[in-house]
Design an enzyme around this catalytic site. Structure first.
Site, PDB file in Angstrom:
ATOM      1  N   ASN A 211     132.736 129.809 -54.546  1.00  0.00           N
ATOM      2  CA  ASN A 211     133.099 130.453 -53.278  1.00  0.00           C
ATOM      3  C   ASN A 211     131.910 130.380 -52.328  1.00  0.00           C
ATOM      4  O   ASN A 211     130.844 129.905 -52.691  1.00  0.00           O
ATOM      5  CB  ASN A 211     133.581 131.892 -53.516  1.00  0.00           C
ATOM      6  CG  ASN A 211     132.501 132.757 -54.133  1.00  0.00           C
ATOM      7  OD1 ASN A 211     131.471 133.011 -53.526  1.00  0.00           O
ATOM      8  ND2 ASN A 211     132.733 133.191 -55.369  1.00  0.00           N
ATOM      9  N   ASP A 281     137.433 135.816 -60.013  1.00  0.00           N
ATOM     10  CA  ASP A 281     138.320 136.610 -60.872  1.00  0.00           C
ATOM     11  C   ASP A 281     138.870 135.769 -62.021  1.00  0.00           C
ATOM     12  O   ASP A 281     139.266 136.301 -63.049  1.00  0.00           O
ATOM     13  CB  ASP A 281     139.473 137.188 -60.036  1.00  0.00           C
ATOM     14  CG  ASP A 281     138.993 138.333 -59.146  1.00  0.00           C
ATOM     15  OD1 ASP A 281     138.079 139.062 -59.573  1.00  0.00           O
ATOM     16  OD2 ASP A 281     139.518 138.477 -58.025  1.00  0.00           O
ATOM     17  N   LYS A 291     133.804 113.971 -67.464  1.00  0.00           N
ATOM     18  CA  LYS A 291     134.407 114.019 -66.123  1.00  0.00           C
ATOM     19  C   LYS A 291     135.881 113.640 -66.226  1.00  0.00           C
ATOM     20  O   LYS A 291     136.212 112.584 -66.763  1.00  0.00           O
ATOM     21  CB  LYS A 291     133.652 113.029 -65.228  1.00  0.00           C
ATOM     22  CG  LYS A 291     134.172 112.955 -63.826  1.00  0.00           C
ATOM     23  CD  LYS A 291     133.249 112.105 -62.960  1.00  0.00           C
ATOM     24  CE  LYS A 291     133.871 111.858 -61.601  1.00  0.00           C
ATOM     25  NZ  LYS A 291     134.494 110.569 -61.463  1.00  0.00           N
ATOM     26  N   PHE A 327     131.164 146.638 -54.112  1.00  0.00           N
ATOM     27  CA  PHE A 327     131.566 146.137 -52.797  1.00  0.00           C
ATOM     28  C   PHE A 327     133.067 145.892 -52.832  1.00  0.00           C
ATOM     29  O   PHE A 327     133.637 145.651 -53.903  1.00  0.00           O
ATOM     30  CB  PHE A 327     130.839 144.818 -52.484  1.00  0.00           C
ATOM     31  CG  PHE A 327     129.514 145.018 -51.809  1.00  0.00           C
ATOM     32  CD1 PHE A 327     128.445 145.574 -52.495  1.00  0.00           C
ATOM     33  CD2 PHE A 327     129.327 144.643 -50.483  1.00  0.00           C
ATOM     34  CE1 PHE A 327     127.223 145.765 -51.883  1.00  0.00           C
ATOM     35  CE2 PHE A 327     128.102 144.827 -49.851  1.00  0.00           C
ATOM     36  CZ  PHE A 327     127.049 145.382 -50.549  1.00  0.00           C
ATOM     37  N   LYS A 341     139.968 151.649 -55.465  1.00  0.00           N
ATOM     38  CA  LYS A 341     139.058 150.881 -56.336  1.00  0.00           C
ATOM     39  C   LYS A 341     137.880 151.755 -56.790  1.00  0.00           C
ATOM     40  O   LYS A 341     137.438 151.684 -57.927  1.00  0.00           O
ATOM     41  CB  LYS A 341     138.551 149.666 -55.549  1.00  0.00           C
ATOM     42  CG  LYS A 341     138.187 148.475 -56.401  1.00  0.00           C
ATOM     43  CD  LYS A 341     137.854 147.250 -55.550  1.00  0.00           C
ATOM     44  CE  LYS A 341     139.092 146.483 -55.134  1.00  0.00           C
ATOM     45  NZ  LYS A 341     138.772 145.274 -54.328  1.00  0.00           N
TER      46      LYS A 341
HETATM   47  N1  CTP Z   1     133.385 142.326 -59.346  1.00  0.00           N
HETATM   48  C1  CTP Z   1     132.817 142.245 -60.603  1.00  0.00           C
HETATM   49  N2  CTP Z   1     133.385 141.443 -61.544  1.00  0.00           N
HETATM   50  C2  CTP Z   1     134.491 140.727 -61.272  1.00  0.00           C
HETATM   51  C3  CTP Z   1     135.068 140.817 -59.993  1.00  0.00           C
HETATM   52  C4  CTP Z   1     134.490 141.618 -59.036  1.00  0.00           C
HETATM   53  O1  CTP Z   1     131.802 142.892 -60.840  1.00  0.00           O
HETATM   54  N3  CTP Z   1     135.003 139.957 -62.208  1.00  0.00           N
HETATM   55  C5  CTP Z   1     132.779 143.248 -58.366  1.00  0.00           C
HETATM   56  C6  CTP Z   1     132.152 142.622 -57.146  1.00  0.00           C
HETATM   57  O2  CTP Z   1     130.779 142.346 -57.331  1.00  0.00           O
HETATM   58  C7  CTP Z   1     132.368 143.728 -56.107  1.00  0.00           C
HETATM   59  C8  CTP Z   1     133.652 144.387 -56.530  1.00  0.00           C
HETATM   60  O3  CTP Z   1     133.842 144.022 -57.883  1.00  0.00           O
HETATM   61  O4  CTP Z   1     131.350 144.707 -56.184  1.00  0.00           O
HETATM   62  C9  CTP Z   1     134.885 144.091 -55.767  1.00  0.00           C
HETATM   63  O5  CTP Z   1     135.318 142.815 -55.837  1.00  0.00           O
HETATM   64  P1  CTP Z   1     136.729 142.413 -55.143  1.00  0.00           P
HETATM   65  O6  CTP Z   1     136.893 140.955 -55.356  1.00  0.00           O
HETATM   66  O7  CTP Z   1     136.842 142.978 -53.771  1.00  0.00           O
HETATM   67  O8  CTP Z   1     137.757 143.267 -55.945  1.00  0.00           O
HETATM   68  P2  CTP Z   1     138.440 143.157 -57.332  1.00  0.00           P
HETATM   69  O9  CTP Z   1     137.887 144.238 -58.164  1.00  0.00           O
HETATM   70  O10 CTP Z   1     138.370 141.778 -57.852  1.00  0.00           O
HETATM   71  O11 CTP Z   1     139.917 143.589 -56.976  1.00  0.00           O
HETATM   72  P3  CTP Z   1     141.122 142.844 -56.337  1.00  0.00           P
HETATM   73  O12 CTP Z   1     140.964 141.386 -56.583  1.00  0.00           O
HETATM   74  O13 CTP Z   1     142.227 143.462 -57.089  1.00  0.00           O
HETATM   75  O14 CTP Z   1     141.100 143.244 -54.896  1.00  0.00           O
END
Ligand code: CTP
Length: 399
Positions: A211, A281, A291, A327, A341
């Protein structure tokens, strides 16, 4: 505020009056301090005219007690050396004080010094110079540049002094950090964990899912915590950012699983954690060890499996007075989703990133956030530099 502009003997010294002029225009009071060699490249009269103050060049001239370096040091909020030659870096790193400027530099707190190195690219790349730069950065000395481009010796490469506007912008950032520094809570003796940057999830031996996170917000948080006196464990995904701040221990990881392993093993020894990383995620279920070849005309299906949620896991592990800050990046029902959250992951604070505002979010140097506390308190930052946002977050969550 009060700024000393130091000038050492390199061709870029001819740009020093422009640095002085821009600082004066911003409302700072400036005094110049030059080495004798610098005055071969820039006229004393130019420096004294733009700064409207006598030049400091000789340890003994016009000074009954030879202690002017101490009175200037007490006057100065910041010393900016532009250009800083290899010789200047080497003398400061070695503690040598053999003229007015190097004596002044040795009397000043390293965190109140900003250097704009300028030299031939081979000199810049020399291990001795790189060692000196790393040492000075470790003491908290600020550095801006050098830039890449055409050099006075006719070659191309890294070694050009940063543009006066970039030097002045960095000086101004350091001055506002120093001005607000006292507003930060003191965190001496505490250890804080920060996650930063993106994660890369491997597809095969040469490809990944990633990302756009730059890591700038997390690095600014690590710096603000270190400025407050905390020992910082910075766990970061792939980023080109450098961190040489004294007090920050960096652990580089690539994937979400590696970040999870590092963060969960460090957290029990920490007083708090701020998780700013943009963690993927999902990751591909199978990683090819070669590859992948394209299959004639057909699409490719990748099966993804969920990554562990680091923030949720730290929320489960949290003990006693440990503080946990996450965050959130939301597109709809921002505040309600962030609050949900915050509760679900047992957080003390959640920092809601605004995606709606130009200048906020990935890659840029500015951000705009809302900090929501578990007790319902709410703080809005307005659009500001990531360094200022980081200071506001640290002030709010660690006080
Ligand atoms: N985060 C984490 N580990 C993951 C995903 C996210 O520690 N596998 C942490 C990020 O560093 C951030 C927070 O979770 O502090 C929020 O990430 P975000 O992507 O906004 O939310 P999600 O918890 O993934 O929820 P959703 O996708 O359901 O909105």
């Amino acid at each position: 505020m009060h700024v000393v502009v130091g000038i050492t003997g390199g061709i870029a010294a001819y740009k020093a009056p422009e640095v002085v002029r821009q600082l004066v225009k911003m409302g700072h009071e400036v005094r110049c301090a030059a080495t004798e060699h610098a005055l071969r490249f820039v006229a004393r009269c130019s420096l004294e005219t733009v700064s409207a103050a006598p030049l400091y060049c000789d340890l003994f001239e016009g000074n009954r007690h030879s202690t002017e370096h101490i009175s200037i040091k007490d006057w100065a909020d910041l010393v900016v050396v532009a250009p800083a030659t290899a010789n200047c870096l080497g003398k400061l790193a070695s503690g040598i004080a053999d003229d007015a400027l190097s004596t002044l530099l040795l009397a000043v707190d390293p965190r109140r010094v900003l250097l704009a190195p300028a030299m031939n690219s081979q000199m810049w790349a020399h291990p001795a110079v790189q060692r000196n730069v790393a040492m000075l950065r470790g003491w908290g000395v600020g550095m801006v540049g050098p830039d890449e481009g055409q050099l006075a010796c006719g070659t191309e490469g890294r070694g050009r002094m940063a543009e006066p506007s970039a030097i002045v912008a960095e000086a101004d950032r350091m001055l506002s950090a120093l001005r607000d520094g006292d507003g930060l809570p003191r965190l001496d003796g505490q250890r804080w964990l920060v996650t930063a940057g993106p994660t890369y999830e491997r597809i095969d031996s040469v490809r990944f899912i990633g990302n756009y996170s730059s890591g700038k917000m997390g690095f600014a948080l690590a710096e603000a915590l270190a400025n407050a006196g905390a020992a910082v464990e910075l766990v970061c995904g792939p980023t080109s950012l450098a961190m040489n701040r004294h007090g920050v221990t960096r652990t580089d990881v690539e994937s979400a699983v590696q970040m999870y392993d590092a963060a969960t093993s460090l957290f029990p020894r920490c007083d708090g954690a701020i998780l700013s990383a943009a963690v993927a995620d999902y990751r591909p279920e199978h990683v090819a060890d070669h590859k992948l070849k394209k299959q004639g005309g057909e699409g490719l299906e990748l099966k993804l499996v969920q990554n562990p949620d680091i923030l949720a896991e730290l929320g489960r592990m949290k003990q006693g007075s440990q503080r946990l800050v996450g965050f959130a990046l939301e597109t709809d029902n921002e505040v309600a989703n962030a609050e949900e959250k915050l509760r679900r992951k047992h957080l003390d604070y959640i920092v809601l990133n605004s995606l709606r505002d130009a200048g906020a979010g990935f890659g840029v140097d500015t951000n705009k956030v809302t900090i929501l506390a578990a007790d319902g308190a709410r703080e809005e930052s307005g659009l500001m530099s990531k360094h200022d946002v980081a200071r506001l977050i640290v002030k709010t969550v660690a006080s």
